[in-house]
Design a protein around this motif. Structure first.
Motif, PDB file in Angstrom:
ATOM      1  N   ASN A  71      47.823  49.218  30.408  1.00 21.45           N
ATOM      2  CA  ASN A  71      46.590  48.460  30.593  1.00 21.45           C
ATOM      3  C   ASN A  71      46.756  47.051  30.055  1.00 21.45           C
ATOM      4  O   ASN A  71      47.416  46.854  29.025  1.00 21.45           O
ATOM      5  CB  ASN A  71      45.418  49.135  29.877  1.00 21.45           C
ATOM      6  N   LYS A  72      46.155  46.091  30.743  1.00 23.94           N
ATOM      7  CA  LYS A  72      46.146  44.706  30.303  1.00 23.94           C
ATOM      8  C   LYS A  72      44.745  44.165  30.526  1.00 23.94           C
ATOM      9  O   LYS A  72      44.068  44.556  31.468  1.00 23.94           O
ATOM     10  CB  LYS A  72      47.133  43.858  31.117  1.00 23.94           C
ATOM     11  N   THR A  73      44.330  43.274  29.656  1.00 29.43           N
ATOM     12  CA  THR A  73      43.026  42.629  29.793  1.00 29.43           C
ATOM     13  C   THR A  73      43.239  41.133  29.872  1.00 29.43           C
ATOM     14  O   THR A  73      43.943  40.556  29.041  1.00 29.43           O
ATOM     15  CB  THR A  73      42.117  42.971  28.593  1.00 29.43           C
ATOM     16  N   TYR A  74      42.658  40.512  30.891  1.00 30.82           N
ATOM     17  CA  TYR A  74      42.765  39.081  31.095  1.00 30.82           C
ATOM     18  C   TYR A  74      41.383  38.459  31.165  1.00 30.82           C
ATOM     19  O   TYR A  74      40.463  39.050  31.728  1.00 30.82           O
ATOM     20  CB  TYR A  74      43.485  38.754  32.406  1.00 30.82           C
ATOM     21  N   LYS A  75      41.264  37.260  30.628  1.00 31.28           N
ATOM     22  CA  LYS A  75      40.057  36.464  30.804  1.00 31.28           C
ATOM     23  C   LYS A  75      40.414  35.375  31.813  1.00 31.28           C
ATOM     24  O   LYS A  75      41.415  34.676  31.641  1.00 31.28           O
ATOM     25  CB  LYS A  75      39.591  35.852  29.485  1.00 31.28           C
ATOM     26  N   ILE A  76      39.608  35.247  32.852  1.00 30.64           N
ATOM     27  CA  ILE A  76      39.859  34.256  33.890  1.00 30.64           C
ATOM     28  C   ILE A  76      39.125  32.969  33.496  1.00 30.64           C
ATOM     29  O   ILE A  76      37.907  32.980  33.312  1.00 30.64           O
ATOM     30  CB  ILE A  76      39.410  34.779  35.260  1.00 30.64           C
ATOM     31  N   VAL A  77      39.890  31.889  33.371  1.00 29.66           N
ATOM     32  CA  VAL A  77      39.352  30.637  32.837  1.00 29.66           C
ATOM     33  C   VAL A  77      39.795  29.441  33.687  1.00 29.66           C
ATOM     34  O   VAL A  77      40.588  29.581  34.611  1.00 29.66           O
ATOM     35  CB  VAL A  77      39.836  30.424  31.376  1.00 29.66           C
ATOM     36  N   GLY A  78      39.306  28.270  33.313  1.00 34.57           N
ATOM     37  CA  GLY A  78      39.726  27.030  33.955  1.00 34.57           C
ATOM     38  C   GLY A  78      41.093  26.590  33.467  1.00 34.57           C
ATOM     39  O   GLY A  78      41.650  27.141  32.505  1.00 34.57           O
ATOM     40  N   LYS A  79      41.621  25.576  34.111  1.00 32.72           N
ATOM     41  CA  LYS A  79      42.975  25.104  33.818  1.00 32.72           C
ATOM     42  C   LYS A  79      43.166  24.700  32.353  1.00 32.72           C
ATOM     43  O   LYS A  79      44.180  25.012  31.742  1.00 32.72           O
ATOM     44  CB  LYS A  79      43.302  23.930  34.739  1.00 32.72           C
ATOM     45  N   ASP A  80      42.172  24.000  31.777  1.00 27.65           N
ATOM     46  CA  ASP A  80      42.309  23.498  30.410  1.00 27.65           C
ATOM     47  C   ASP A  80      42.290  24.608  29.359  1.00 27.65           C
ATOM     48  O   ASP A  80      42.794  24.431  28.252  1.00 27.65           O
ATOM     49  CB  ASP A  80      41.212  22.491  30.091  1.00 27.65           C
ATOM     50  N   GLU A  81      41.696  25.754  29.684  1.00 21.48           N
ATOM     51  CA  GLU A  81      41.600  26.862  28.720  1.00 21.48           C
ATOM     52  C   GLU A  81      42.744  27.868  28.851  1.00 21.48           C
ATOM     53  O   GLU A  81      42.917  28.718  27.987  1.00 21.48           O
ATOM     54  CB  GLU A  81      40.292  27.618  28.929  1.00 21.48           C
ATOM     55  N   ALA A  82      43.498  27.811  29.941  1.00 22.37           N
ATOM     56  CA  ALA A  82      44.540  28.806  30.206  1.00 22.37           C
ATOM     57  C   ALA A  82      45.555  28.858  29.066  1.00 22.37           C
ATOM     58  O   ALA A  82      46.042  27.826  28.606  1.00 22.37           O
ATOM     59  CB  ALA A  82      45.229  28.505  31.524  1.00 22.37           C
ATOM     60  N   ASP A  83      45.842  30.078  28.599  1.00 22.38           N
ATOM     61  CA  ASP A  83      46.799  30.294  27.508  1.00 22.38           C
ATOM     62  C   ASP A  83      47.263  31.743  27.604  1.00 22.38           C
ATOM     63  O   ASP A  83      46.564  32.657  27.171  1.00 22.38           O
ATOM     64  CB  ASP A  83      46.132  30.013  26.171  1.00 22.38           C
ATOM     65  N   ILE A  84      48.436  31.962  28.162  1.00 24.39           N
ATOM     66  CA  ILE A  84      48.912  33.330  28.404  1.00 24.39           C
ATOM     67  C   ILE A  84      49.098  34.096  27.101  1.00 24.39           C
ATOM     68  O   ILE A  84      48.956  35.323  27.076  1.00 24.39           O
ATOM     69  CB  ILE A  84      50.194  33.336  29.277  1.00 24.39           C
ATOM     70  N   SER A  85      49.347  33.398  25.985  1.00 18.74           N
ATOM     71  CA  SER A  85      49.507  34.103  24.711  1.00 18.74           C
ATOM     72  C   SER A  85      48.193  34.757  24.265  1.00 18.74           C
ATOM     73  O   SER A  85      48.196  35.691  23.482  1.00 18.74           O
ATOM     74  CB  SER A  85      50.033  33.163  23.624  1.00 18.74           C
ATOM     75  N   LYS A  86      47.058  34.251  24.766  1.00 15.66           N
ATOM     76  CA  LYS A  86      45.748  34.838  24.471  1.00 15.66           C
ATOM     77  C   LYS A  86      45.230  35.667  25.649  1.00 15.66           C
ATOM     78  O   LYS A  86      44.088  36.113  25.638  1.00 15.66           O
ATOM     79  CB  LYS A  86      44.735  33.731  24.177  1.00 15.66           C
ATOM     80  N   ASN A  87      46.068  35.850  26.681  1.00 18.66           N
ATOM     81  CA  ASN A  87      45.687  36.532  27.926  1.00 18.66           C
ATOM     82  C   ASN A  87      44.565  35.815  28.661  1.00 18.66           C
ATOM     83  O   ASN A  87      43.743  36.428  29.317  1.00 18.66           O
ATOM     84  CB  ASN A  87      45.339  38.005  27.690  1.00 18.66           C
ATOM     85  N   TYR A  88      44.524  34.478  28.541  1.00 18.39           N
ATOM     86  CA  TYR A  88      43.603  33.641  29.304  1.00 18.39           C
ATOM     87  C   TYR A  88      44.389  33.111  30.501  1.00 18.39           C
ATOM     88  O   TYR A  88      45.377  32.391  30.314  1.00 18.39           O
ATOM     89  CB  TYR A  88      43.119  32.453  28.473  1.00 18.39           C
ATOM     90  N   ILE A  89      43.963  33.486  31.707  1.00 16.95           N
ATOM     91  CA  ILE A  89      44.711  33.056  32.887  1.00 16.95           C
ATOM     92  C   ILE A  89      43.866  32.136  33.756  1.00 16.95           C
ATOM     93  O   ILE A  89      42.666  32.328  33.907  1.00 16.95           O
ATOM     94  CB  ILE A  89      45.241  34.254  33.700  1.00 16.95           C
ATOM     95  N   TYR A  90      44.539  31.163  34.321  1.00 15.99           N
ATOM     96  CA  TYR A  90      43.922  30.177  35.205  1.00 15.99           C
ATOM     97  C   TYR A  90      43.482  30.868  36.487  1.00 15.99           C
ATOM     98  O   TYR A  90      44.234  31.649  37.069  1.00 15.99           O
ATOM     99  CB  TYR A  90      44.942  29.081  35.479  1.00 15.99           C
ATOM    100  N   PHE A  91      42.255  30.552  36.936  1.00 14.12           N
ATOM    101  CA  PHE A  91      41.721  31.230  38.117  1.00 14.12           C
ATOM    102  C   PHE A  91      42.501  30.923  39.390  1.00 14.12           C
ATOM    103  O   PHE A  91      42.425  31.674  40.356  1.00 14.12           O
ATOM    104  CB  PHE A  91      40.221  30.940  38.302  1.00 14.12           C
TER     105      PHE A  91
END
Length: 70
Positions: free
Chosen positions: A14-34
């Protein structure tokens, strides 16, 4: 700003991702660019949807477990 939990059907992890804008994207925090490949594939999906993502390392298949809109 949605958070999506998925299961990788290849290894059942299982993986959890937060879909965010370009400026917030940070794969180390599992924030991915939409607009990233996985971000585009997850937009508009709901629980139990199957998702296929083409990545540089090949095709990946996921099942959406949960979607939270925060």
């Amino acid at each position: 700003g949605s958070t999506v939990m998925i299961t990788d059907l290849e290894n059942n992890q299982n993986k959890t991702y937060k879909i965010v804008g370009k400026d917030e994207a940070d794969i180390s925090k599992n924030y991915i660019y939409f607009k990233s490949p996985i971000g585009r594939a997850l937009i508009g999906k709901k629980k139990k949807d199957m998702v296929t993502v083409v990545t540089p390392s090949g095709e990946k298949n996921f099942e959406v477990i949960e979607v939270k809109y925060i």
